[in-house]
Design a protein around this motif. Structure first.
Motif, short mmCIF file in Angstrom:
data_model
loop_
_atom_site.label_atom_id
_atom_site.label_comp_id
_atom_site.label_asym_id
_atom_site.label_seq_id
_atom_site.Cartn_x
_atom_site.Cartn_y
_atom_site.Cartn_z
N ILE A 14 0.81 -1.03 -0.14
CA ILE A 14 -0.08 0.04 0.07
C ILE A 14 0.99 1.35 0.08
CG2 ILE A 14 -1.82 1.28 1.10
CD1 ILE A 14 -1.19 -2.54 2.15
N PHE A 15 0.57 2.08 -1.09
CA PHE A 15 1.50 3.21 -1.05
C PHE A 15 0.49 4.46 -0.95
CE2 PHE A 15 3.51 0.08 -3.65
CZ PHE A 15 4.84 0.14 -3.15
N SER A 16 0.74 5.35 -0.19
CA SER A 16 0.08 6.36 0.18
C SER A 16 0.71 7.87 0.24
CB SER A 16 -0.82 6.16 1.27
OG SER A 16 0.24 6.03 2.49
N LYS A 17 -0.08 8.93 0.21
CA LYS A 17 0.28 10.22 0.51
C LYS A 17 -0.93 10.95 1.29
CE LYS A 17 1.11 14.73 -1.62
NZ LYS A 17 1.03 15.30 -3.05
N VAL A 83 -2.36 3.86 -3.70
CA VAL A 83 -2.23 2.83 -4.87
C VAL A 83 -2.01 1.62 -4.17
CG1 VAL A 83 0.29 3.10 -5.44
CG2 VAL A 83 -1.38 2.13 -7.12
N ILE A 84 -2.72 0.53 -4.36
CA ILE A 84 -2.68 -0.76 -3.68
C ILE A 84 -2.18 -1.86 -4.89
CG2 ILE A 84 -3.70 -2.53 -2.14
CD1 ILE A 84 -5.72 -0.34 -1.25
N TYR A 85 -1.30 -2.68 -4.43
CA TYR A 85 -0.97 -3.61 -5.21
C TYR A 85 -0.84 -5.05 -4.38
CZ TYR A 85 0.76 -0.34 -8.55
OH TYR A 85 0.93 0.76 -9.28
N LEU A 163 10.30 0.74 -4.37
CA LEU A 163 9.07 -0.29 -4.35
C LEU A 163 8.25 -0.51 -5.24
CD1 LEU A 163 9.09 0.01 -0.26
CD2 LEU A 163 10.13 -2.08 -1.82
N LEU A 164 7.72 0.62 -5.63
CA LEU A 164 6.73 0.77 -6.78
C LEU A 164 7.10 -0.11 -7.89
CD1 LEU A 164 5.47 4.25 -6.44
CD2 LEU A 164 4.00 2.26 -6.67
N VAL A 172 -4.78 -3.02 -7.45
CA VAL A 172 -6.01 -3.57 -6.79
C VAL A 172 -6.64 -2.16 -6.63
CG1 VAL A 172 -7.00 -3.90 -4.66
CG2 VAL A 172 -5.02 -5.15 -5.39
N TYR A 173 -6.01 -1.07 -6.54
CA TYR A 173 -7.06 0.21 -6.47
C TYR A 173 -6.03 1.53 -6.57
CZ TYR A 173 -9.71 4.09 -4.49
OH TYR A 173 -10.26 5.18 -4.13
N GLU A 174 -6.27 2.38 -7.13
CA GLU A 174 -5.67 3.75 -7.02
C GLU A 174 -6.82 4.95 -6.82
OE1 GLU A 174 -2.95 4.75 -10.21
OE2 GLU A 174 -1.91 6.24 -8.72
N GLY A 175 -6.50 5.59 -6.04
CA GLY A 175 -7.51 6.81 -5.71
C GLY A 175 -7.54 7.31 -4.22
N PHE A 176 -8.60 7.98 -4.04
CA PHE A 176 -8.74 8.62 -2.51
C PHE A 176 -9.14 7.52 -1.61
CE2 PHE A 176 -9.10 12.43 -5.10
CZ PHE A 176 -8.14 13.15 -4.62
N ILE A 177 -8.55 7.48 -0.38
CA ILE A 177 -8.74 6.36 0.52
C ILE A 177 -10.20 6.45 0.67
CG2 ILE A 177 -8.15 5.40 2.61
CD1 ILE A 177 -5.15 6.14 2.21
#
Length: 190
Positions: A14-17, A83-85, A163-164, A172-177
């Motif tokens: 899980i990558f986030s900002k 973004v979740i992978y 790591l990306l 799996v998903y990319e966008g606002f949590i």
């Protein structure tokens, strides 16, 4: 690695900002969209592991954290993006990763956030400090020790952007949590 005739499982990166002052500063200096990374074992995202704020209201309280996409910093900063992978791993790699993370959890209180180490990444000068980690340093180390990730850098120099680049991952998903948990995982490819 070939997966023929093998049992396999999935792990999640899980990558986030989030919008915290540190997240905003890192995204400027590192010129990265996602500056935080966590690792999880299931697609509920109720329990993810990383190094970050131990108290969502205190930016100076950092260490090993069990995060959830539905609480903590992510709930406090409602415009957080992610973004979740998912990454397919063997049963042995999966078990090794669980053991590596459990090793950290067993002595959770001795670990601190490696603020100084972040400068090492920015200037390509590793700053290893005993029992101190930043998020991508921790995630990369447990992945390397579990034979899931091979890196040409040491963990003290690995960023979320590095790591990306992990191969054979599935989006799996990319966008606002908050969209993810408000609407469920309707965007999921799981």
């Amino acid at each position: 690695m070939k997966y023929r005739d093998m049992n396999y499982r999935y792990i999640y990166l899980i990558f986030s900002k989030t919008g915290t002052w540190l997240s905003r500063a890192l995204s400027v200096f590192a010129e990265s969209k996602y500056v935080h990374t966590s690792i999880g074992f299931d697609d509920s995202f109720n329990k993810m592991y990383s190094f970050g704020r131990t108290n969502p209201d205190n930016p100076f309280s950092g260490g090993l954290v069990e995060e959830s996409l539905y609480g903590g910093v992510y709930k406090k900063f409602t415009n957080s993006e992610c973004v979740i992978y998912k990454v397919r791993v063997t049963e042995e790699q999966y078990n090794n990763l669980q053991e590596e993370i459990q090793y950290f959890l067993n002595e959770k209180d001795k670990y601190r956030y490696n603020f100084i180490g972040l400068f090492g990444v920015l200037f390509n000068a590793p700053l290893k400090r005993k029992n101190h980690y930043f998020c991508s340093q921790f995630v990369s180390e447990v992945l390397i020790k579990s034979s899931i990730y091979e890196a040409d850098k040491i963990p003290e120099l690995i960023s979320p952007d590095d790591l990306l680049l992990i191969e054979d991952k599935e989006l799996v998903y990319e966008g606002f949590i908050n969209d993810y948990y408000r609407f469920g995982n309707i965007y999921s490819f799981v």
